[in-house]
Design a protein around this motif. Sequence first.
Motif, PDB file in Angstrom:
ATOM      1  N   ILE A  28       0.852  -1.223  -0.060  1.00 25.92           N
ATOM      2  CA  ILE A  28       0.008   0.075   0.085  1.00 25.92           C
ATOM      3  C   ILE A  28       0.869   1.275  -0.078  1.00 25.92           C
ATOM      4  CG2 ILE A  28      -1.741   1.306   1.166  1.00 25.92           C
ATOM      5  CD1 ILE A  28      -2.789  -1.367   2.098  1.00 25.92           C
ATOM      6  N   ARG A  29       1.922   1.189   0.900  1.00 30.30           N
ATOM      7  CA  ARG A  29       2.856   2.298   0.802  1.00 30.30           C
ATOM      8  C   ARG A  29       3.621   2.485  -0.413  1.00 30.30           C
ATOM      9  NH1 ARG A  29       4.578   3.561   6.426  1.00 30.30           N
ATOM     10  NH2 ARG A  29       3.474   2.002   7.845  1.00 30.30           N
ATOM     11  N   ASN A  30       3.737   1.525  -1.232  1.00 30.04           N
ATOM     12  CA  ASN A  30       4.452   1.642  -2.385  1.00 30.04           C
ATOM     13  C   ASN A  30       3.596   2.125  -3.550  1.00 30.04           C
ATOM     14  OD1 ASN A  30       4.756   0.061  -5.364  1.00 30.04           O
ATOM     15  ND2 ASN A  30       6.922  -0.014  -4.380  1.00 30.04           N
ATOM     16  N   GLY A  31       2.382   1.911  -3.592  1.00 31.92           N
ATOM     17  CA  GLY A  31       1.512   2.343  -4.498  1.00 31.92           C
ATOM     18  C   GLY A  31       1.118   1.428  -5.586  1.00 31.92           C
ATOM     19  N   ALA A  32       2.124   0.762  -6.206  1.00 32.60           N
ATOM     20  CA  ALA A  32       2.001   0.201  -7.533  1.00 32.60           C
ATOM     21  C   ALA A  32       1.020  -1.052  -7.196  1.00 32.60           C
ATOM     22  CB  ALA A  32       3.166  -0.091  -8.041  1.00 32.60           C
ATOM     23  N   PRO A  33       0.406  -1.553  -8.444  1.00 32.94           N
ATOM     24  CA  PRO A  33      -0.510  -2.796  -8.406  1.00 32.94           C
ATOM     25  C   PRO A  33       0.154  -3.990  -7.795  1.00 32.94           C
ATOM     26  CG  PRO A  33      -1.063  -1.400 -10.254  1.00 32.94           C
ATOM     27  CD  PRO A  33       0.260  -0.984  -9.461  1.00 32.94           C
ATOM     28  N   HIS A  34      -0.349  -4.601  -6.712  1.00 31.96           N
ATOM     29  CA  HIS A  34       0.229  -5.860  -6.239  1.00 31.96           C
ATOM     30  C   HIS A  34      -0.795  -6.700  -6.129  1.00 31.96           C
ATOM     31  CE1 HIS A  34       3.516  -2.946  -4.940  1.00 31.96           C
ATOM     32  NE2 HIS A  34       4.429  -3.978  -4.726  1.00 31.96           N
ATOM     33  N   ARG A 100      -7.629   0.838  12.031  1.00 34.29           N
ATOM     34  CA  ARG A 100      -6.533   1.799  12.630  1.00 34.29           C
ATOM     35  C   ARG A 100      -5.796   2.514  11.679  1.00 34.29           C
ATOM     36  NH1 ARG A 100      -4.898  -3.312  14.929  1.00 34.29           N
ATOM     37  NH2 ARG A 100      -2.939  -3.147  14.115  1.00 34.29           N
ATOM     38  N   ARG A 101      -5.570   1.866  10.610  1.00 36.50           N
ATOM     39  CA  ARG A 101      -4.703   2.912   9.520  1.00 36.50           C
ATOM     40  C   ARG A 101      -5.665   3.702   8.631  1.00 36.50           C
ATOM     41  NH1 ARG A 101       0.124   0.141   8.718  1.00 36.50           N
ATOM     42  NH2 ARG A 101       0.769  -0.935  10.585  1.00 36.50           N
ATOM     43  N   GLY A 102      -6.857   3.429   8.278  1.00 40.27           N
ATOM     44  CA  GLY A 102      -7.790   4.119   7.450  1.00 40.27           C
ATOM     45  C   GLY A 102      -7.593   3.714   6.090  1.00 40.27           C
ATOM     46  N   TRP A 103      -7.081   2.427   5.954  1.00 40.52           N
ATOM     47  CA  TRP A 103      -7.051   1.888   4.412  1.00 40.52           C
ATOM     48  C   TRP A 103      -8.443   1.551   3.946  1.00 40.52           C
ATOM     49  CZ3 TRP A 103      -3.351  -2.641   5.958  1.00 40.52           C
ATOM     50  CH2 TRP A 103      -2.108  -2.559   6.303  1.00 40.52           C
ATOM     51  N   ARG A 104      -8.741   1.771   2.889  1.00 40.19           N
ATOM     52  CA  ARG A 104     -10.354   1.756   2.415  1.00 40.19           C
ATOM     53  C   ARG A 104     -10.190   0.264   1.873  1.00 40.19           C
ATOM     54  NH1 ARG A 104     -12.512   6.687   1.864  1.00 40.19           N
ATOM     55  NH2 ARG A 104     -13.674   6.158   0.167  1.00 40.19           N
ATOM     56  N   ILE A 105     -11.412  -0.413   2.030  1.00 36.41           N
ATOM     57  CA  ILE A 105     -11.428  -1.825   1.328  1.00 36.41           C
ATOM     58  C   ILE A 105     -12.969  -2.052   0.544  1.00 36.41           C
ATOM     59  CG2 ILE A 105     -11.703  -4.151   1.852  1.00 36.41           C
ATOM     60  CD1 ILE A 105     -10.182  -3.995   4.390  1.00 36.41           C
ATOM     61  N   PHE A 106     -12.617  -2.342  -0.692  1.00 43.88           N
ATOM     62  CA  PHE A 106     -13.626  -2.471  -1.633  1.00 43.88           C
ATOM     63  C   PHE A 106     -13.912  -4.032  -1.728  1.00 43.88           C
ATOM     64  CE2 PHE A 106     -16.338  -0.314  -4.737  1.00 43.88           C
ATOM     65  CZ  PHE A 106     -17.025  -1.280  -5.498  1.00 43.88           C
ATOM     66  N   PHE A 107     -15.298  -4.447  -1.611  1.00 40.19           N
ATOM     67  CA  PHE A 107     -15.636  -5.838  -1.450  1.00 40.19           C
ATOM     68  C   PHE A 107     -16.626  -6.030  -2.907  1.00 40.19           C
ATOM     69  CE2 PHE A 107     -15.431  -6.785   2.982  1.00 40.19           C
ATOM     70  CZ  PHE A 107     -15.046  -5.457   3.464  1.00 40.19           C
ATOM     71  N   LEU A 108     -15.849  -6.749  -3.739  1.00 33.27           N
ATOM     72  CA  LEU A 108     -16.421  -7.145  -5.198  1.00 33.27           C
ATOM     73  C   LEU A 108     -16.756  -8.537  -5.187  1.00 33.27           C
ATOM     74  CD1 LEU A 108     -16.976  -6.163  -8.027  1.00 33.27           C
ATOM     75  CD2 LEU A 108     -14.678  -6.673  -8.488  1.00 33.27           C
ATOM     76  N   LEU A 159      -8.692  -4.313  -2.645  1.00 30.25           N
ATOM     77  CA  LEU A 159      -9.971  -4.766  -3.428  1.00 30.25           C
ATOM     78  C   LEU A 159      -9.914  -6.191  -3.059  1.00 30.25           C
ATOM     79  CD1 LEU A 159     -12.266  -4.501  -5.715  1.00 30.25           C
ATOM     80  CD2 LEU A 159     -10.364  -4.794  -7.324  1.00 30.25           C
ATOM     81  N   LEU A 160     -10.835  -6.573  -2.432  1.00 35.02           N
ATOM     82  CA  LEU A 160     -11.272  -8.017  -2.360  1.00 35.02           C
ATOM     83  C   LEU A 160     -12.026  -8.758  -3.373  1.00 35.02           C
ATOM     84  CD1 LEU A 160     -11.973  -8.020   1.524  1.00 35.02           C
ATOM     85  CD2 LEU A 160      -9.745  -8.251   0.491  1.00 35.02           C
ATOM     86  N   VAL A 161     -11.680  -9.695  -4.060  1.00 37.40           N
ATOM     87  CA  VAL A 161     -12.404 -10.026  -5.168  1.00 37.40           C
ATOM     88  C   VAL A 161     -12.829 -11.351  -4.976  1.00 37.40           C
ATOM     89  CG1 VAL A 161     -12.566 -10.399  -7.810  1.00 37.40           C
ATOM     90  CG2 VAL A 161     -11.021  -8.622  -6.947  1.00 37.40           C
ATOM     91  N   GLN A 176      -6.628  -4.927 -12.450  1.00 37.58           N
ATOM     92  CA  GLN A 176      -6.148  -4.060 -11.363  1.00 37.58           C
ATOM     93  C   GLN A 176      -5.059  -3.199 -11.946  1.00 37.58           C
ATOM     94  OE1 GLN A 176      -3.449  -6.511  -8.790  1.00 37.58           O
ATOM     95  NE2 GLN A 176      -3.470  -4.650  -7.181  1.00 37.58           N
ATOM     96  N   PRO A 177      -4.130  -3.343 -13.044  1.00 35.71           N
ATOM     97  CA  PRO A 177      -3.251  -2.424 -13.547  1.00 35.71           C
ATOM     98  C   PRO A 177      -4.350  -1.176 -14.094  1.00 35.71           C
ATOM     99  CG  PRO A 177      -2.743  -4.586 -14.409  1.00 35.71           C
ATOM    100  CD  PRO A 177      -4.160  -4.649 -13.573  1.00 35.71           C
ATOM    101  N   VAL A 178      -5.544  -1.518 -14.533  1.00 33.74           N
ATOM    102  CA  VAL A 178      -6.113  -0.129 -15.042  1.00 33.74           C
ATOM    103  C   VAL A 178      -6.639   0.427 -13.969  1.00 33.74           C
ATOM    104  CG1 VAL A 178      -8.184   0.098 -16.801  1.00 33.74           C
ATOM    105  CG2 VAL A 178      -6.864  -1.918 -17.086  1.00 33.74           C
ATOM    106  N   LEU A 179      -7.205  -0.241 -12.893  1.00 35.88           N
ATOM    107  CA  LEU A 179      -7.665   0.625 -11.815  1.00 35.88           C
ATOM    108  C   LEU A 179      -6.787   1.277 -11.106  1.00 35.88           C
ATOM    109  CD1 LEU A 179     -10.122  -2.109 -10.782  1.00 35.88           C
ATOM    110  CD2 LEU A 179     -10.826   0.133 -11.800  1.00 35.88           C
ATOM    111  N   GLY A 180      -5.413   0.649 -11.064  1.00 36.45           N
ATOM    112  CA  GLY A 180      -4.524   1.295 -10.402  1.00 36.45           C
ATOM    113  C   GLY A 180      -4.569   1.374  -8.674  1.00 36.45           C
ATOM    114  N   ILE A 181      -5.068   0.167  -8.402  1.00 36.38           N
ATOM    115  CA  ILE A 181      -5.227  -0.134  -6.865  1.00 36.38           C
ATOM    116  C   ILE A 181      -3.986  -0.819  -6.456  1.00 36.38           C
ATOM    117  CG2 ILE A 181      -6.718  -1.560  -5.324  1.00 36.38           C
ATOM    118  CD1 ILE A 181      -9.084  -0.868  -7.154  1.00 36.38           C
ATOM    119  N   PRO A 182      -3.392  -0.399  -5.273  1.00 37.58           N
ATOM    120  CA  PRO A 182      -2.253  -1.113  -4.622  1.00 37.58           C
ATOM    121  C   PRO A 182      -2.362  -2.612  -4.334  1.00 37.58           C
ATOM    122  CG  PRO A 182      -2.842   0.867  -3.491  1.00 37.58           C
ATOM    123  CD  PRO A 182      -4.173   0.640  -4.394  1.00 37.58           C
TER     124      PRO A 182
END
Length: 246
Positions: A28-34, A100-108, A159-161, A176-182
């Motif tokens: 997440i800190r790095n920011g690139a898609p993993h 705790r950290r404020g990370w935002r999670i999407f449930f797909l 992003l949880l898929v 994921q690369p198109v969406l740019g989600i870490p």
Amino acid sequence: MTQRIFILGVPVDDVTEVEAVTHIDAFIRNGAPHQVVTLNPEFIMSAQADTRIMRILNLASLSTPDGTGVMWAARYLGSPLRERVTGVALVDRLAATAARRGWRIFFLGAAPGVAEGAAKQLQKRYPRLIVAGCYAGSPQIADESHIHAQIQGTQTDILLVAYGHPAQELWIARNQPVLGIPVAIGVGGTFDELTGAVKPAPEWMHELGIKWLWRVLLQPTRLRRIVTAVIKFPLAVIRAGRPIRP
Ligand code: UDP
């Protein structure tokens, strides 16, 4: 450094649940898609038959040992892994840290309403959890642009898929690369388990590593997948043989 071993050409990382979250924090800190994979024997077997899946699993930034079959194979190959890291356990720990950290999670994924139910369950446990969004959608290519519209602008960190394997892994690799989600993780039946849509196996079955038997009893249509996991996979591992050590 995390030790990575290979089972029939598929990587799996010797991480604990806590270490998996630390890796995801770094992604997440790095920011690139993993892409993160929670590895099961069926994944390893589908990779034997499909080079696209083999490639995706090899490119994953993190591959956690989800299935007991994976733990067994690692032990058989002489490189035992320290801890099982299942999709449900990983999602629960991530939700705790995210709150705790404020990370935002999407449930797909999953059936309509189930993603929302899973998010609600986690928010009950971790009230400060930020849910970036929930959407069932489908793994069909025709549905992708519509799903993009749901996700874009939500500033999702994770992003949880939940489309089951291999659809979820293929979906993530394409999108994921198109969406740019870490971080994107294929989580299989995790939303169903969190909402109680699928009755969880009794603890003693977990301990004996025979959760598969419970699943056959509940959903006999899974039999073919289970035969792959508990018969074809061990046979393939044994047939491939142990690595020769110097
Ligand atoms: N699923 C979906 N759309 C599909 C196929 C599957 O949303 O076209 C969902 C299904 O509802 C379930 C998840 O994908 O929530 C996969 O569950 P499964 O039990 O196969 O996962 P496992 O944990 O066994 O990999």
